[in-house]
Design a protein around this motif. Structure first.
Motif, PDB file in Angstrom:
ATOM      1  N   ASN A  29       0.863  -1.247   0.171  1.00  0.00           N
ATOM      2  CA  ASN A  29      -0.079  -0.183  -0.048  1.00  0.00           C
ATOM      3  C   ASN A  29       0.731   1.309   0.041  1.00  0.00           C
ATOM      4  OD1 ASN A  29      -2.361  -1.396  -0.061  1.00  0.00           O
ATOM      5  ND2 ASN A  29      -2.753  -1.309   2.096  1.00  0.00           N
ATOM      6  N   ASN A  30       2.053   1.317   0.549  1.00  0.00           N
ATOM      7  CA  ASN A  30       2.972   2.177   0.752  1.00  0.00           C
ATOM      8  C   ASN A  30       3.471   2.401  -0.680  1.00  0.00           C
ATOM      9  OD1 ASN A  30       2.799   3.467   3.338  1.00  0.00           O
ATOM     10  ND2 ASN A  30       4.255   2.220   4.228  1.00  0.00           N
ATOM     11  N   LEU A  31       3.841   1.580  -1.293  1.00  0.00           N
ATOM     12  CA  LEU A  31       4.406   1.611  -2.537  1.00  0.00           C
ATOM     13  C   LEU A  31       3.552   1.959  -3.580  1.00  0.00           C
ATOM     14  CD1 LEU A  31       6.916  -1.452  -2.768  1.00  0.00           C
ATOM     15  CD2 LEU A  31       7.502   0.945  -2.462  1.00  0.00           C
ATOM     16  N   ARG A  32       2.318   1.458  -3.362  1.00  0.00           N
ATOM     17  CA  ARG A  32       1.186   2.182  -4.392  1.00  0.00           C
ATOM     18  C   ARG A  32       0.778   3.519  -4.293  1.00  0.00           C
ATOM     19  NH1 ARG A  32      -2.520  -2.996  -3.538  1.00  0.00           N
ATOM     20  NH2 ARG A  32      -1.496  -4.381  -4.790  1.00  0.00           N
ATOM     21  N   LEU A  33       0.917   3.861  -2.852  1.00  0.00           N
ATOM     22  CA  LEU A  33       0.620   5.413  -2.544  1.00  0.00           C
ATOM     23  C   LEU A  33       1.802   6.242  -3.311  1.00  0.00           C
ATOM     24  CD1 LEU A  33      -1.367   7.301  -1.425  1.00  0.00           C
ATOM     25  CD2 LEU A  33      -0.140   7.152   0.819  1.00  0.00           C
ATOM     26  N   ARG A  34       2.763   5.859  -2.880  1.00  0.00           N
ATOM     27  CA  ARG A  34       4.094   6.770  -3.438  1.00  0.00           C
ATOM     28  C   ARG A  34       4.096   6.526  -4.953  1.00  0.00           C
ATOM     29  NH1 ARG A  34       9.176   4.737   0.213  1.00  0.00           N
ATOM     30  NH2 ARG A  34       8.300   5.379   2.189  1.00  0.00           N
ATOM     31  N   ALA A  35       3.799   5.602  -5.608  1.00  0.00           N
ATOM     32  CA  ALA A  35       3.681   5.545  -7.145  1.00  0.00           C
ATOM     33  C   ALA A  35       2.613   6.401  -7.434  1.00  0.00           C
ATOM     34  CB  ALA A  35       3.518   4.085  -7.659  1.00  0.00           C
ATOM     35  N   VAL A  36       1.359   6.612  -6.828  1.00  0.00           N
ATOM     36  CA  VAL A  36       0.149   7.448  -7.169  1.00  0.00           C
ATOM     37  C   VAL A  36       0.725   8.644  -7.260  1.00  0.00           C
ATOM     38  CG1 VAL A  36      -2.157   8.211  -6.427  1.00  0.00           C
ATOM     39  CG2 VAL A  36      -1.394   5.586  -6.923  1.00  0.00           C
ATOM     40  N   PHE A  37       1.365   9.230  -6.054  1.00  0.00           N
ATOM     41  CA  PHE A  37       1.474  10.529  -5.829  1.00  0.00           C
ATOM     42  C   PHE A  37       2.729  10.971  -6.982  1.00  0.00           C
ATOM     43  CE2 PHE A  37       0.116  10.276  -1.461  1.00  0.00           C
ATOM     44  CZ  PHE A  37      -0.774  11.540  -1.611  1.00  0.00           C
ATOM     45  N   GLY A  38       3.824   9.991  -7.391  1.00  0.00           N
ATOM     46  CA  GLY A  38       4.896  10.298  -8.251  1.00  0.00           C
ATOM     47  C   GLY A  38       4.141  10.562  -9.562  1.00  0.00           C
ATOM     48  N   MET A  39       3.066   9.824 -10.200  1.00  0.00           N
ATOM     49  CA  MET A  39       2.420   9.740 -11.258  1.00  0.00           C
ATOM     50  C   MET A  39       1.601  10.949 -11.274  1.00  0.00           C
ATOM     51  SD  MET A  39       3.216   7.478 -13.283  1.00  0.00           S
ATOM     52  CE  MET A  39       3.706   5.514 -13.367  1.00  0.00           C
ATOM     53  N   GLY A  40       0.963  11.263 -10.157  1.00  0.00           N
ATOM     54  CA  GLY A  40       0.371  12.779 -10.251  1.00  0.00           C
ATOM     55  C   GLY A  40       1.263  13.681 -10.227  1.00  0.00           C
ATOM     56  N   GLY A  41       2.299  13.727  -9.718  1.00  0.00           N
ATOM     57  CA  GLY A  41       3.147  14.962  -9.868  1.00  0.00           C
ATOM     58  C   GLY A  41       3.938  14.963 -11.328  1.00  0.00           C
ATOM     59  N   VAL A  42       4.194  13.864 -12.135  1.00  0.00           N
ATOM     60  CA  VAL A  42       4.464  13.992 -13.431  1.00  0.00           C
ATOM     61  C   VAL A  42       3.434  14.568 -14.283  1.00  0.00           C
ATOM     62  CG1 VAL A  42       4.976  12.603 -15.328  1.00  0.00           C
ATOM     63  CG2 VAL A  42       5.906  12.010 -13.282  1.00  0.00           C
ATOM     64  N   LEU A  43       2.034  14.098 -13.840  1.00  0.00           N
ATOM     65  CA  LEU A  43       0.836  14.500 -14.850  1.00  0.00           C
ATOM     66  C   LEU A  43       0.693  15.932 -14.468  1.00  0.00           C
ATOM     67  CD1 LEU A  43      -1.833  13.729 -16.468  1.00  0.00           C
ATOM     68  CD2 LEU A  43      -2.815  13.465 -14.488  1.00  0.00           C
ATOM     69  N   PHE A  44       0.671  16.337 -13.383  1.00  0.00           N
ATOM     70  CA  PHE A  44       0.791  17.949 -13.092  1.00  0.00           C
ATOM     71  C   PHE A  44       1.732  18.657 -13.772  1.00  0.00           C
ATOM     72  CE2 PHE A  44       1.428  21.699 -10.496  1.00  0.00           C
ATOM     73  CZ  PHE A  44       0.219  22.511 -10.403  1.00  0.00           C
ATOM     74  N   ARG A  45       2.897  18.211 -13.709  1.00  0.00           N
ATOM     75  CA  ARG A  45       4.132  18.964 -14.435  1.00  0.00           C
ATOM     76  C   ARG A  45       3.878  18.978 -15.978  1.00  0.00           C
ATOM     77  NH1 ARG A  45       9.736  16.298 -13.422  1.00  0.00           N
ATOM     78  NH2 ARG A  45       8.559  14.629 -14.548  1.00  0.00           N
ATOM     79  N   GLY A  46       3.249  17.865 -16.498  1.00  0.00           N
ATOM     80  CA  GLY A  46       3.137  17.663 -17.872  1.00  0.00           C
ATOM     81  C   GLY A  46       2.039  18.784 -18.219  1.00  0.00           C
ATOM     82  N   SER A  81       9.838   9.690 -17.334  1.00  0.00           N
ATOM     83  CA  SER A  81       9.399   9.740 -15.883  1.00  0.00           C
ATOM     84  C   SER A  81       8.328   8.772 -15.545  1.00  0.00           C
ATOM     85  CB  SER A  81       8.836  11.140 -15.636  1.00  0.00           C
ATOM     86  OG  SER A  81       9.843  12.191 -15.874  1.00  0.00           O
ATOM     87  N   CYS A  82       7.414   8.398 -16.131  1.00  0.00           N
ATOM     88  CA  CYS A  82       6.302   7.473 -15.708  1.00  0.00           C
ATOM     89  C   CYS A  82       7.017   5.887 -15.561  1.00  0.00           C
ATOM     90  CB  CYS A  82       5.243   7.690 -16.960  1.00  0.00           C
ATOM     91  SG  CYS A  82       4.128   8.927 -16.297  1.00  0.00           S
ATOM     92  N   ALA A  83       7.773   5.961 -16.735  1.00  0.00           N
ATOM     93  CA  ALA A  83       8.400   4.537 -16.741  1.00  0.00           C
ATOM     94  C   ALA A  83       9.397   4.314 -15.595  1.00  0.00           C
ATOM     95  CB  ALA A  83       9.047   4.530 -18.015  1.00  0.00           C
ATOM     96  N   ALA A  84      10.181   5.474 -15.400  1.00  0.00           N
ATOM     97  CA  ALA A  84      10.986   5.310 -14.250  1.00  0.00           C
ATOM     98  C   ALA A  84      10.403   5.067 -12.823  1.00  0.00           C
ATOM     99  CB  ALA A  84      11.643   6.523 -13.953  1.00  0.00           C
ATOM    100  N   ILE A  85       9.282   5.779 -12.832  1.00  0.00           N
ATOM    101  CA  ILE A  85       8.521   5.462 -11.498  1.00  0.00           C
ATOM    102  C   ILE A  85       7.991   4.144 -11.527  1.00  0.00           C
ATOM    103  CG2 ILE A  85       6.214   6.236 -10.289  1.00  0.00           C
ATOM    104  CD1 ILE A  85       6.864   9.106 -11.332  1.00  0.00           C
ATOM    105  N   GLY A  86       7.322   3.595 -12.546  1.00  0.00           N
ATOM    106  CA  GLY A  86       6.831   2.230 -12.635  1.00  0.00           C
ATOM    107  C   GLY A  86       7.790   1.102 -12.429  1.00  0.00           C
TER     108      GLY A  86
END
Length: 95
Positions: A29-46, A81-86
């Motif tokens: 769950n922690n890893l999923r949450l971190r990945a979700v926040f990471g993807m959200g940050g990439v999406l926001f930046r994009g 960035s998304c590939a690296a986070i995944g």
């Protein structure tokens, strides 16, 4: 324990399948949450970058050719960035 055995017998599965493993699920769950926040940050930046490129193009600050190149590079950076986070999330999940 007996209720787990009864349910397992009813569904013809192994009783150990029904037992909880709290350490791994909390870690996942922690890893999923971190990945979700990471993807959200990439999406926001994009989105912010695309807005900036579009605004510059609409106002005439850059020509269409440079806007196209900028969109292409933005897509490349967001994709990497998304590939690296995944990849990191998957690697951390196995550790």
């Amino acid at each position: 324990m007996e209720s787990n055995r009864a349910i397992a017998a009813a569904f013809e599965i192994d009783a150990s399948f029904l037992e909880k493993k709290p350490d791994t699920s909390k870690k996942e769950n922690n890893l999923r949450l971190r990945a979700v926040f990471g993807m959200g940050g990439v999406l926001f930046r994009g989105i912010a970058s695309a807005w900036s490129i579009s605004s510059s193009w609409i106002n005439g600050d850059i020509i269409s050719q440079y806007a196209g190149i900028s969109y292409g590079l933005l897509g490349l950076v967001v994709g990497i960035s998304c590939a690296a986070i995944g990849t990191l999330a998957r690697h951390m999940g196995k550790a």
